[in-house]
Design a protein around this motif. Structure first.
Motif, PDB file in Angstrom:
ATOM      1  N   GLY A  34      31.597  50.658 -25.843  1.00  0.00           N
ATOM      2  CA  GLY A  34      32.185  49.871 -24.932  1.00  0.00           C
ATOM      3  C   GLY A  34      31.691  49.733 -23.659  1.00  0.00           C
ATOM      4  O   GLY A  34      32.002  49.186 -22.700  1.00  0.00           O
ATOM      5  N   LYS A  35      30.624  50.665 -23.644  1.00  0.00           N
ATOM      6  CA  LYS A  35      30.132  51.206 -22.052  1.00  0.00           C
ATOM      7  C   LYS A  35      29.341  49.798 -21.391  1.00  0.00           C
ATOM      8  O   LYS A  35      29.372  49.606 -20.526  1.00  0.00           O
ATOM      9  N   MET A  36      28.506  49.034 -22.487  1.00  0.00           N
ATOM     10  CA  MET A  36      27.895  47.769 -21.984  1.00  0.00           C
ATOM     11  C   MET A  36      28.978  46.824 -21.530  1.00  0.00           C
ATOM     12  O   MET A  36      28.836  46.265 -20.270  1.00  0.00           O
ATOM     13  N   GLY A  37      29.926  46.346 -22.307  1.00  0.00           N
ATOM     14  CA  GLY A  37      31.050  45.492 -21.660  1.00  0.00           C
ATOM     15  C   GLY A  37      31.617  45.992 -20.433  1.00  0.00           C
ATOM     16  O   GLY A  37      32.008  45.101 -19.808  1.00  0.00           O
ATOM     17  N   ALA A 182      20.611  51.395 -28.663  1.00  0.00           N
ATOM     18  CA  ALA A 182      21.594  51.220 -27.768  1.00  0.00           C
ATOM     19  C   ALA A 182      23.044  51.872 -27.807  1.00  0.00           C
ATOM     20  O   ALA A 182      23.546  51.772 -26.930  1.00  0.00           O
ATOM     21  N   PHE A 183      23.317  52.128 -28.945  1.00  0.00           N
ATOM     22  CA  PHE A 183      24.570  52.753 -29.112  1.00  0.00           C
ATOM     23  C   PHE A 183      24.840  54.072 -28.590  1.00  0.00           C
ATOM     24  O   PHE A 183      23.967  55.079 -28.692  1.00  0.00           O
ATOM     25  N   ALA A 184      25.874  54.250 -27.817  1.00  0.00           N
ATOM     26  CA  ALA A 184      26.223  55.468 -27.094  1.00  0.00           C
ATOM     27  C   ALA A 184      25.279  55.988 -26.334  1.00  0.00           C
ATOM     28  O   ALA A 184      25.038  57.070 -25.920  1.00  0.00           O
ATOM     29  N   SER A 185      24.275  55.299 -25.767  1.00  0.00           N
ATOM     30  CA  SER A 185      23.279  55.490 -24.895  1.00  0.00           C
ATOM     31  C   SER A 185      23.716  55.117 -23.755  1.00  0.00           C
ATOM     32  O   SER A 185      24.171  54.048 -23.338  1.00  0.00           O
ATOM     33  N   GLU A 186      23.088  55.656 -22.555  1.00  0.00           N
ATOM     34  CA  GLU A 186      23.075  55.403 -21.208  1.00  0.00           C
ATOM     35  C   GLU A 186      22.187  54.238 -20.771  1.00  0.00           C
ATOM     36  O   GLU A 186      22.396  53.524 -19.856  1.00  0.00           O
ATOM     37  N   ASP A 187      21.056  54.105 -21.500  1.00  0.00           N
ATOM     38  CA  ASP A 187      19.869  53.270 -21.030  1.00  0.00           C
ATOM     39  C   ASP A 187      19.863  52.448 -22.052  1.00  0.00           C
ATOM     40  O   ASP A 187      20.349  52.588 -23.303  1.00  0.00           O
ATOM     41  N   ASP A 188      19.138  51.047 -21.895  1.00  0.00           N
ATOM     42  CA  ASP A 188      19.052  49.977 -22.823  1.00  0.00           C
ATOM     43  C   ASP A 188      17.690  49.209 -22.386  1.00  0.00           C
ATOM     44  O   ASP A 188      17.436  49.124 -21.370  1.00  0.00           O
ATOM     45  N   GLN A 189      17.114  48.877 -23.473  1.00  0.00           N
ATOM     46  CA  GLN A 189      15.925  47.931 -23.428  1.00  0.00           C
ATOM     47  C   GLN A 189      16.295  46.575 -24.100  1.00  0.00           C
ATOM     48  O   GLN A 189      16.404  46.624 -25.405  1.00  0.00           O
ATOM     49  N   VAL A 190      16.377  45.582 -23.408  1.00  0.00           N
ATOM     50  CA  VAL A 190      16.986  44.225 -23.877  1.00  0.00           C
ATOM     51  C   VAL A 190      15.798  43.069 -23.657  1.00  0.00           C
ATOM     52  O   VAL A 190      15.011  43.262 -22.812  1.00  0.00           O
ATOM     53  N   THR A 191      15.757  42.258 -24.690  1.00  0.00           N
ATOM     54  CA  THR A 191      15.111  41.070 -24.338  1.00  0.00           C
ATOM     55  C   THR A 191      16.130  39.959 -24.337  1.00  0.00           C
ATOM     56  O   THR A 191      17.182  39.805 -25.121  1.00  0.00           O
ATOM     57  N   LYS A 207      22.442  50.894 -18.441  1.00  0.00           N
ATOM     58  CA  LYS A 207      23.090  49.741 -18.735  1.00  0.00           C
ATOM     59  C   LYS A 207      23.793  49.188 -17.545  1.00  0.00           C
ATOM     60  O   LYS A 207      24.138  47.912 -17.856  1.00  0.00           O
ATOM     61  N   ASN A 208      24.042  49.745 -16.499  1.00  0.00           N
ATOM     62  CA  ASN A 208      24.728  49.472 -15.436  1.00  0.00           C
ATOM     63  C   ASN A 208      23.539  48.519 -14.919  1.00  0.00           C
ATOM     64  O   ASN A 208      23.884  47.382 -14.283  1.00  0.00           O
ATOM     65  N   ALA A 209      22.514  48.724 -14.757  1.00  0.00           N
ATOM     66  CA  ALA A 209      21.416  47.812 -14.225  1.00  0.00           C
ATOM     67  C   ALA A 209      21.233  46.498 -15.145  1.00  0.00           C
ATOM     68  O   ALA A 209      21.129  45.541 -14.526  1.00  0.00           O
ATOM     69  N   VAL A 210      21.377  46.780 -16.416  1.00  0.00           N
ATOM     70  CA  VAL A 210      21.095  45.695 -17.474  1.00  0.00           C
ATOM     71  C   VAL A 210      22.267  44.961 -17.032  1.00  0.00           C
ATOM     72  O   VAL A 210      22.061  43.548 -17.063  1.00  0.00           O
TER      73      VAL A 210
END
Ligand code: C5P
Length: 226
Positions: A34-37, A182-191, A207-210
């Motif tokens: 639920g971190k991203m949401g 991406a799951f349960a991770s603090e960081d994310d690389q998205v397109t 994820k906060n920056a994303v």
């Protein structure tokens, strides 16, 4: 404080995982934190939006802000009903929830007991409604709909297909499984995929920056529609 690029806008965000009951004590769930949401809701509120956050199962704290209304749901069916209930009142919908694609055909009324006769138990599953696709069909031209595509393989091809089939304005694609999961991770690389531009690969960031960048993009799309 962040620039108020979403002042006066209503943003509906879904977060976390759904749970589909097998019986009164068991369910089918998923690894969404639920971190991203939640980051998206926090970012939207910081930019001045009035946020409704519909949450399933989450393992992170929820925003505590007068700008964020929290609605709790459990199953895909409840999530669909809650999204439909709020959609016409919103300027944007962001479907960050990890929705079950299948649920047990029928949840047992009583706890299913182990038996000595058989050591296997097959649970028959049926497809759940696609919330994003269902709701995007009723979208007005002034509304913006954002979906996520989490894939273990063929990320861009699958995400591109989702953009079209689900009728979303933006698809955020991210890899799951492997070192940059991406799951349960603090960081994310998205397109980022949109119907009118080539895929935009963002660098790896928190994820906060994303979430902040997604909300900025949403603000731009909403402005274009004004
Ligand atoms: O098809 P897939 O599950 O990969 O699509 C992911 C996107 O679709 C996410 O935005 C998710 O919230 C949404 N979704 C949905 N209803 C479903 C399954 C996924 O809205 N039943």
């Amino acid at each position: 404080p962040a620039p108020q690029e979403l002042a006066g806008k209503r943003v509906l965000i879904t977060a976390g995982g759904t749970r589909e009951n097998i019986d009164p004590v068991r369910f089918i769930g998923n690894r969404s934190s639920g971190k991203m949401g939640v980051s998206l809701a926090t970012a939207a509120a910081a930019m001045g939006a009035q946020v409704t956050l519909i949450v399933g199962q989450v393992s992170v704290g929820l925003p505590d802000s007068p700008q964020v209304e929290v609605v709790h749901v459990e199953s895909t069916e409840e999530l669909l009903a809650a999204v439909q209930d709020h959609f016409t009142k919103t300027d944007a919908l962001v479907m960050a929830a990890a929705v079950a694609d299948y649920r047990p055909v029928k949840a047992a009324a009583e706890k299913v007991k182990k038996t000595s006769e058989h050591d296997e138990w097959a649970i028959k599953l049926v497809e759940t409604p696609d919330i994003l696709q269902t709701v995007a069909k009723t979208k007005r031209p002034d509304q913006v709909v954002v979906g996520f595509a989490a894939e273990t393989q063929h990320l861009l091809a699958n995400a591109q297909r989702k953009l079209a089939s689900k009728g979303a304005d933006i698809i955020v694609a991210n890899q799951v499984g492997g070192p940059s999961s991406a799951f349960a991770s603090e960081d994310d690389q998205v397109t980022i995929l949109t119907p009118d531009a080539t895929p935009d690969r963002w660098p790896k960031m928190s994820k906060n920056a994303v979430a902040q960048r997604i909300m900025k993009l949403l603000g731009q799309k909403l402005k274009l529609g004004d």
